[in-house]
Design a protein around this motif. Structure first.
Motif, PDB file in Angstrom:
ATOM      1  N   ALA A 126     -10.282   4.339  -6.669  1.00 45.24           N
ATOM      2  CA  ALA A 126      -8.925   5.226  -6.355  1.00 45.24           C
ATOM      3  C   ALA A 126      -8.802   5.800  -5.178  1.00 45.24           C
ATOM      4  O   ALA A 126      -7.653   5.443  -4.577  1.00 45.24           O
ATOM      5  CB  ALA A 126      -9.048   6.225  -7.325  1.00 45.24           C
ATOM      6  N   ARG A 127      -9.856   6.288  -4.527  1.00 45.25           N
ATOM      7  CA  ARG A 127      -9.814   6.800  -3.013  1.00 45.25           C
ATOM      8  C   ARG A 127      -9.626   5.633  -2.208  1.00 45.25           C
ATOM      9  O   ARG A 127      -8.978   5.578  -1.123  1.00 45.25           O
ATOM     10  CB  ARG A 127     -11.048   7.335  -2.696  1.00 45.25           C
ATOM     11  CG  ARG A 127     -10.924   7.818  -1.256  1.00 45.25           C
ATOM     12  CD  ARG A 127     -12.131   9.071  -1.116  1.00 45.25           C
ATOM     13  NE  ARG A 127     -13.479   8.333  -0.728  1.00 45.25           N
ATOM     14  CZ  ARG A 127     -14.355   8.349  -1.505  1.00 45.25           C
ATOM     15  NH1 ARG A 127     -14.519   9.095  -2.627  1.00 45.25           N
ATOM     16  NH2 ARG A 127     -15.438   7.700  -1.361  1.00 45.25           N
ATOM     17  N   LYS A 128     -10.179   4.294  -2.428  1.00 41.47           N
ATOM     18  CA  LYS A 128     -10.059   3.051  -1.485  1.00 41.47           C
ATOM     19  C   LYS A 128      -8.625   2.758  -1.546  1.00 41.47           C
ATOM     20  O   LYS A 128      -7.880   2.156  -0.745  1.00 41.47           O
ATOM     21  CB  LYS A 128     -11.009   2.040  -1.716  1.00 41.47           C
ATOM     22  CG  LYS A 128     -12.440   2.388  -1.272  1.00 41.47           C
ATOM     23  CD  LYS A 128     -12.524   2.646   0.035  1.00 41.47           C
ATOM     24  CE  LYS A 128     -13.958   3.349   0.590  1.00 41.47           C
ATOM     25  NZ  LYS A 128     -14.835   2.296   0.583  1.00 41.47           N
ATOM     26  N   LEU A 129      -7.998   2.765  -2.641  1.00 40.10           N
ATOM     27  CA  LEU A 129      -6.708   2.471  -2.751  1.00 40.10           C
ATOM     28  C   LEU A 129      -5.619   3.121  -1.854  1.00 40.10           C
ATOM     29  O   LEU A 129      -4.728   2.774  -1.308  1.00 40.10           O
ATOM     30  CB  LEU A 129      -6.069   2.372  -4.256  1.00 40.10           C
ATOM     31  CG  LEU A 129      -4.663   1.880  -4.547  1.00 40.10           C
ATOM     32  CD1 LEU A 129      -4.383   0.444  -4.016  1.00 40.10           C
ATOM     33  CD2 LEU A 129      -4.241   2.296  -5.737  1.00 40.10           C
ATOM     34  N   ARG A 130      -5.874   4.514  -2.079  1.00 42.24           N
ATOM     35  CA  ARG A 130      -5.172   5.499  -1.157  1.00 42.24           C
ATOM     36  C   ARG A 130      -5.176   5.039   0.346  1.00 42.24           C
ATOM     37  O   ARG A 130      -4.468   4.930   1.300  1.00 42.24           O
ATOM     38  CB  ARG A 130      -5.337   7.049  -1.459  1.00 42.24           C
ATOM     39  CG  ARG A 130      -5.114   7.627  -2.618  1.00 42.24           C
ATOM     40  CD  ARG A 130      -5.443   8.934  -2.682  1.00 42.24           C
ATOM     41  NE  ARG A 130      -5.221   9.476  -3.898  1.00 42.24           N
ATOM     42  CZ  ARG A 130      -4.231  10.105  -4.542  1.00 42.24           C
ATOM     43  NH1 ARG A 130      -3.099  10.183  -3.681  1.00 42.24           N
ATOM     44  NH2 ARG A 130      -4.006  10.481  -5.593  1.00 42.24           N
ATOM     45  N   SER A 131      -6.371   4.839   0.855  1.00 44.01           N
ATOM     46  CA  SER A 131      -6.947   4.433   1.803  1.00 44.01           C
ATOM     47  C   SER A 131      -6.152   3.194   2.363  1.00 44.01           C
ATOM     48  O   SER A 131      -5.450   3.101   3.529  1.00 44.01           O
ATOM     49  CB  SER A 131      -8.449   4.101   1.982  1.00 44.01           C
ATOM     50  OG  SER A 131      -8.961   3.464   3.223  1.00 44.01           O
ATOM     51  N   LEU A 132      -5.962   2.168   1.545  1.00 47.58           N
ATOM     52  CA  LEU A 132      -5.345   0.723   1.925  1.00 47.58           C
ATOM     53  C   LEU A 132      -3.988   1.236   2.308  1.00 47.58           C
ATOM     54  O   LEU A 132      -3.311   0.571   3.069  1.00 47.58           O
ATOM     55  CB  LEU A 132      -5.570  -0.029   0.687  1.00 47.58           C
ATOM     56  CG  LEU A 132      -6.574  -1.036   0.647  1.00 47.58           C
ATOM     57  CD1 LEU A 132      -6.651  -1.786  -0.713  1.00 47.58           C
ATOM     58  CD2 LEU A 132      -6.772  -1.997   1.759  1.00 47.58           C
ATOM     59  N   ILE A 133      -3.299   1.980   1.351  1.00 51.11           N
ATOM     60  CA  ILE A 133      -1.836   2.143   1.381  1.00 51.11           C
ATOM     61  C   ILE A 133      -1.559   3.396   2.559  1.00 51.11           C
ATOM     62  O   ILE A 133      -0.587   2.955   3.391  1.00 51.11           O
ATOM     63  CB  ILE A 133      -1.126   2.801  -0.053  1.00 51.11           C
ATOM     64  CG1 ILE A 133      -1.527   1.554  -1.129  1.00 51.11           C
ATOM     65  CG2 ILE A 133       0.135   3.182   0.234  1.00 51.11           C
ATOM     66  CD1 ILE A 133      -1.095   1.952  -2.664  1.00 51.11           C
ATOM     67  N   GLN A 134      -2.182   4.387   2.608  1.00 49.84           N
ATOM     68  CA  GLN A 134      -1.950   5.546   3.368  1.00 49.84           C
ATOM     69  C   GLN A 134      -2.599   5.331   4.903  1.00 49.84           C
ATOM     70  O   GLN A 134      -1.789   5.571   6.073  1.00 49.84           O
ATOM     71  CB  GLN A 134      -2.128   6.830   3.049  1.00 49.84           C
ATOM     72  CG  GLN A 134      -1.544   7.136   1.603  1.00 49.84           C
ATOM     73  CD  GLN A 134      -2.049   8.614   0.940  1.00 49.84           C
ATOM     74  OE1 GLN A 134      -3.264   8.677   0.973  1.00 49.84           O
ATOM     75  NE2 GLN A 134      -1.323   9.367   0.512  1.00 49.84           N
ATOM     76  N   ARG A 135      -3.796   4.766   4.926  1.00 54.96           N
ATOM     77  CA  ARG A 135      -4.449   4.550   6.254  1.00 54.96           C
ATOM     78  C   ARG A 135      -4.224   3.386   6.915  1.00 54.96           C
ATOM     79  O   ARG A 135      -3.800   3.111   7.991  1.00 54.96           O
ATOM     80  CB  ARG A 135      -5.998   4.945   5.831  1.00 54.96           C
ATOM     81  CG  ARG A 135      -6.713   5.236   7.142  1.00 54.96           C
ATOM     82  CD  ARG A 135      -8.014   5.381   6.995  1.00 54.96           C
ATOM     83  NE  ARG A 135      -9.062   5.568   8.127  1.00 54.96           N
ATOM     84  CZ  ARG A 135     -10.285   5.776   7.969  1.00 54.96           C
ATOM     85  NH1 ARG A 135     -10.921   5.675   6.833  1.00 54.96           N
ATOM     86  NH2 ARG A 135     -11.117   5.868   9.073  1.00 54.96           N
ATOM     87  N   ARG A 136      -4.393   2.037   6.140  1.00 59.02           N
ATOM     88  CA  ARG A 136      -4.345   0.750   6.446  1.00 59.02           C
ATOM     89  C   ARG A 136      -2.691   0.253   6.444  1.00 59.02           C
ATOM     90  O   ARG A 136      -2.551  -0.767   6.827  1.00 59.02           O
ATOM     91  CB  ARG A 136      -5.337  -0.100   5.819  1.00 59.02           C
ATOM     92  CG  ARG A 136      -6.724   0.498   5.663  1.00 59.02           C
ATOM     93  CD  ARG A 136      -7.627  -0.433   6.103  1.00 59.02           C
ATOM     94  NE  ARG A 136      -9.148   0.453   5.968  1.00 59.02           N
ATOM     95  CZ  ARG A 136      -9.630   1.134   6.855  1.00 59.02           C
ATOM     96  NH1 ARG A 136      -9.034   1.005   8.175  1.00 59.02           N
ATOM     97  NH2 ARG A 136     -10.817   1.568   6.874  1.00 59.02           N
ATOM     98  N   LYS A 137      -1.961   1.520   6.133  1.00 57.84           N
ATOM     99  CA  LYS A 137      -0.498   0.856   6.102  1.00 57.84           C
ATOM    100  C   LYS A 137      -0.060  -0.519   5.199  1.00 57.84           C
ATOM    101  O   LYS A 137       0.860  -1.217   5.528  1.00 57.84           O
ATOM    102  CB  LYS A 137      -0.056   0.889   7.224  1.00 57.84           C
ATOM    103  CG  LYS A 137      -0.139   2.137   8.129  1.00 57.84           C
ATOM    104  CD  LYS A 137       0.245   3.149   7.651  1.00 57.84           C
ATOM    105  CE  LYS A 137       0.138   4.663   8.467  1.00 57.84           C
ATOM    106  NZ  LYS A 137       0.095   5.700   7.757  1.00 57.84           N
ATOM    107  N   ALA A 138      -0.861  -0.716   4.114  1.00 53.96           N
ATOM    108  CA  ALA A 138      -0.809  -1.814   3.283  1.00 53.96           C
ATOM    109  C   ALA A 138       0.764  -1.625   2.548  1.00 53.96           C
ATOM    110  O   ALA A 138       0.856  -0.479   1.898  1.00 53.96           O
ATOM    111  CB  ALA A 138      -1.901  -2.225   2.269  1.00 53.96           C
ATOM    112  N   SER A 139       1.681  -2.503   2.687  1.00 58.47           N
ATOM    113  CA  SER A 139       2.919  -2.421   1.766  1.00 58.47           C
ATOM    114  C   SER A 139       2.633  -2.929   0.412  1.00 58.47           C
ATOM    115  O   SER A 139       3.517  -2.598  -0.714  1.00 58.47           O
ATOM    116  CB  SER A 139       4.015  -3.296   2.636  1.00 58.47           C
ATOM    117  OG  SER A 139       4.240  -2.673   3.814  1.00 58.47           O
TER     118      SER A 139
END
Lengths: 331, 436
Positions: free
Chosen positions: B107-120
């Motif tokens: 769950a944390r890595k998903l936030r990282s993908l979207i918020q930090r790595r800017k995955a659309s």
């Protein structure tokens, strides 16, 4: 600068950072780190519950994840199965964890040292496997996701944790309240009784303290704190899972507490923060980052056996001593 | 004289006012036009930067033998897309985060993908617990999330407008395989599985179908977690059992096939299972223990049972042999029945992004609408075969295959066309009713 001034300065710096994090952090790093900081605050409560037992009563528990899991499942089951609102589910989760701590504690605190550590692991395992198998209630290994109910609703207006800033300050308020409560308890006669039992339980009994009751009180209080952490984490993640009840999670909390410094109030925040940030940064560059985390833990334990909090305390005392001796030998 | 002077002054004032009015109007107009051009640029301008797509994969932990292939598939898909000009002319950047096969970390890595790595967009996990923990996060962050696990809830009771799955879930697997198995293998069934959600879910979905077809389902045998010796549980299987349906994973799966073989259960009853129980395992490595077992697969291992150019190219890209799906130069067996989703989902996104004219995250609702009901043709983009992403429940409708292990090789006995599956699989949810 006196020792207490150094403490106060450090504490106020932490409070100031926490209160301004949603605005300050995005200026320095990505806004994602605000969520990470929220997580750090929540997990620090689990480490604080370990610290409360280990640092103040001398009981090493590997079962705090059990109460974290009960807090978490209480919220999720409350919302999904009983259709409870935000506050009812939150209180239900914390009550469930505290109740479980009272039951487990009544048996566990009769033991000390490794026997105590083993029985807490056993409790944790029993309920971990129960949660994993009891699919209709807990969702089994799939866990229990849920939609978060609004905190307040007036007609069409709904205030929910989906508002990022609100979520952050809600977490800060609850975590802050828990630390304030711990501070009050630690500095009360009960807190002194905790330390007396830790130092010498036989002498404590001889001066009339009920050692069993004091340990049980500490255990229930620590279970309550872990339960609050679990309930908050369920609300933060909108999900509950048996994997959070596993004793590995308790083990992580023990490491965080030791790194931060057992027997210090804010040590768990420092330890949890350091380890989560380290994990977050290293995991994106190397899959086997846990090896490096292990090395960091070993180095901390060797070079700062009292943890970072303890090292900070020692440093502050050293500075104060130097200033005092300079004054003494003054012109 | 006085009045003349006053009139002149008034004229000057009026003239000044007129000039100043014109000046202010022109200046205001120019500023407004400039501002409006600036604003409209955001409305009409085409973005030209890369499109970031996240991959939420199990690179370490219990599912890493599958995660390796999901990662390989995602990298291959992005390579093919970028070599073909990207998506709508924009390069695709792949950002991968390791879930460590753990829901909390996932769950944390998903936030990282979207918020930090800017995955659309995120091509998601094959671990049911992780995908269920991730869907609420993805929904809240308004990011389409493709899951590859089999828990029905992801495109069922816990699904949302943002959750998609091109592969099958336990509901689809039962609908695809049970009718054939009841007809061809037997009507008296016993199910054995570890005592956790995956097995119970398969049991519930299969039981309904088998009983509706006049079959009998004996009491299930749920093996406690952590069990190593299965003999006490295998001995509980009723004598009258014609079909033994098993749902184990990894090492326990190997233990099940080995111990049931040594008890000669395969001589007394037909053994049936789903691909997840033999995924990334080579029947040659377990000394014939899986011999004679029927498996429901999403993608046949040997090339010969879907012998076309696209499958062949896909096998080449994965660098595996065309019979056992073993990686050339290593002993890894491709988790083929699940990993194809981490390849094809990128192409499903490409089609939806181009159809909807997506430019930036605020256009994402258009992509979701384009994904709902998306038809995908058998091609290099979809080597598993033609499929439909059903509009109502965001579930993939695909061809399935019943294979039998013969001489340690998967031999396809029956292809179940997607239309046959759709007929037995009415949608139970309609996510289109949810707002975007």
């Amino acid at each position: 600068m006196r020792v207490t001034d150094t403490y106060k300065f450090g504490s106020w710096l932490l409070v100031l950072f926490t209160l301004t994090a949603p605005w300050v952090l995005p200026l320095l790093v990505d806004s994602f780190w605000v969520d990470i900081y929220s997580e750090i605050l929540i997990w620090s409560l689990l480490a604080a519950s370990v610290n409360l037992l280990l640092g103040y009563v001398g009981l090493l528990s590997f079962g705090q994840a059990l109460f974290f899991g009960f807090g978490m499942y209480g919220v999720a089951i409350g919302v999904v199965k009983f259709d409870l609102g935000f506050w009812s589910a939150f209180i239900f989760g914390i009550s469930l964890a505290t109740g479980m701590a009272a039951i487990a504690g009544s048996l566990a605190v009769r033991l000390t040292w490794h026997y105590f550590a083993i029985i807490t692991v056993v409790f944790s395992l029993i309920f971990y496997f129960t949660a994993l198998s009891w699919k209709p209630i807990t969702g089994g290994d799939d866990g229990l996701p849920f939609t978060i109910p609004p905190i307040i609703s007036f007609g069409d207006y709904k205030l929910t944790m989906t508002n990022a800033n609100f979520q952050y300050f809600f977490i800060v308020t609850i975590v802050g309240a828990c630390y304030w409560l711990m501070y009050r308890v630690i500095n009360s006669p009960l807190g002194r009784a905790f330390v007396t039992v830790r130092e010498n339980d036989a002498r404590a009994a001889l001066i009339g303290l009920n050692v069993y009751l004091i340990r049980l009180t500490a255990f229930i209080f620590a279970g309550f704190i872990a339960g609050v952490a679990g309930a908050l984490f369920a609300l933060f993640g909108r999900y509950a899972s048996a994997s959070y009840m596993f004793y590995h999670v308790s083990g992580e909390a023990v490491v965080w507490a030791i790194i931060g410094g057992v027997g210090t109030l804010f040590g768990p925040i420092v330890g949890t923060g350091l380890m989560i940030v380290l994990r977050e940064e290293l995991s994106s560059v190397w899959d086997h980052y846990l090896l490096l985390v292990g090395v960091a833990v070993i180095l901390t334990v060797i070079f700062a056996p009292r943890g970072i909090g303890g090292a900070f305390k020692a440093l502050a005392e050293k500075i104060a001593r130097q200033q005092f001796s300079r004054k003494e030998s003054g012109p | 004289m006085k009045s003349r002077k006053k009139t002149e002054i008034q004229e000057v004032i009026q003239d000044n006012s007129r000039r100043s009015f014109l000046k202010k109007t022109l200046t205001g107009g120019a500023i407004a036009s400039a501002a409006s051009l600036g604003l409209m640029r955001d409305v009409f301008a085409k973005e030209s930067g890369p499109i970031v797509i996240g991959h939420h994969a199990e690179l370490t932990g219990g599912f890493s033998s599958w995660g390796y292939w999901h990662d390989k598939c995602a990298q291959a898909a992005v390579k093919v897309i970028n070599e073909g000009g990207g998506i709508a002319g924009r390069k695709v950047v792949l950002e991968t985060e390791d879930t460590e096969s753990n829901p909390a970390i996932g769950a944390r890595k998903l936030r990282s993908l979207i918020q930090r790595r800017k995955a659309s967009f995120v091509v998601g996990s094959v671990h049911s617990g992780i995908m269920l923990a991730s869907i609420p996060v993805a929904t809240e962050l308004k990011t389409p999330y493709f899951s590859a696990g089999e828990a029905t809830e992801a495109t069922g009771s816990k699904g949302t407008r943002y959750s998609f799955r091109t592969g099958t879930d336990t509901y689809a697997l039962a609908a695809a395989g049970a009718p054939w198995a009841v007809e061809n293998l037997g009507k008296n069934w016993t199910m054995i599985f570890p005592d956790y959600a995956w097995g119970h879910s398969h049991h519930a979905e299969h039981k309904k179908l088998i009983e509706s077809m006049g079959g009998t389902v004996n009491d299930p045998i749920a093996v406690p977690l952590g069990t190593k010796d299965l003999v006490p549980y295998l001995s509980k299987i009723p004598e009258q059992t014609e079909v033994l349906f098993s749902v184990f994973f990894g090492a326990l799966s190997v233990a099940f096939y080995s111990q049931s073989k040594s008890m000669r259960l395969d001589e007394k009853m037909k053994m049936y299972s789903v691909s997840g129980t033999i995924e990334a395992i080579d029947p040659r490595d377990i000394d014939g223990a899986a011999e004679g077992v029927f498996f429901l697969e999403n993608f046949p291992r040997p090339l010969e049972y879907k012998d076309d150019e696209y499958h062949k190219r896909f096998i080449e890209m994965m660098n595996i042999d065309s019979v056992h799906a073993e990686e050339i130069g290593s002993d890894r067996i491709m988790a083929k029945s699940h990993a194809w989703q981490s390849y094809e989902n990128f192409f499903a996104l490409k089609a939806a992004i181009e159809m909807s004219g997506w430019q930036r995250d605020s256009d994402t609702p258009g992509v979701i609408e384009a994904l709902e009901g998306l038809e995908m043709q058998n091609s290099l983009a979809h080597p598993q075969g033609s499929k439909l992403l059903r509009a109502e429940d965001h579930s993939g409708m695909i061809d399935c295959f019943i294979s039998k292990v013969e001489d340690s090789k998967f031999v396809v006995k029956k292809r179940i066309p997607r239309d046959e599956m759709i007929a037995k699989l009415p949608p139970r949810y309609d996510f289109r009713k949810m707002s975007l």
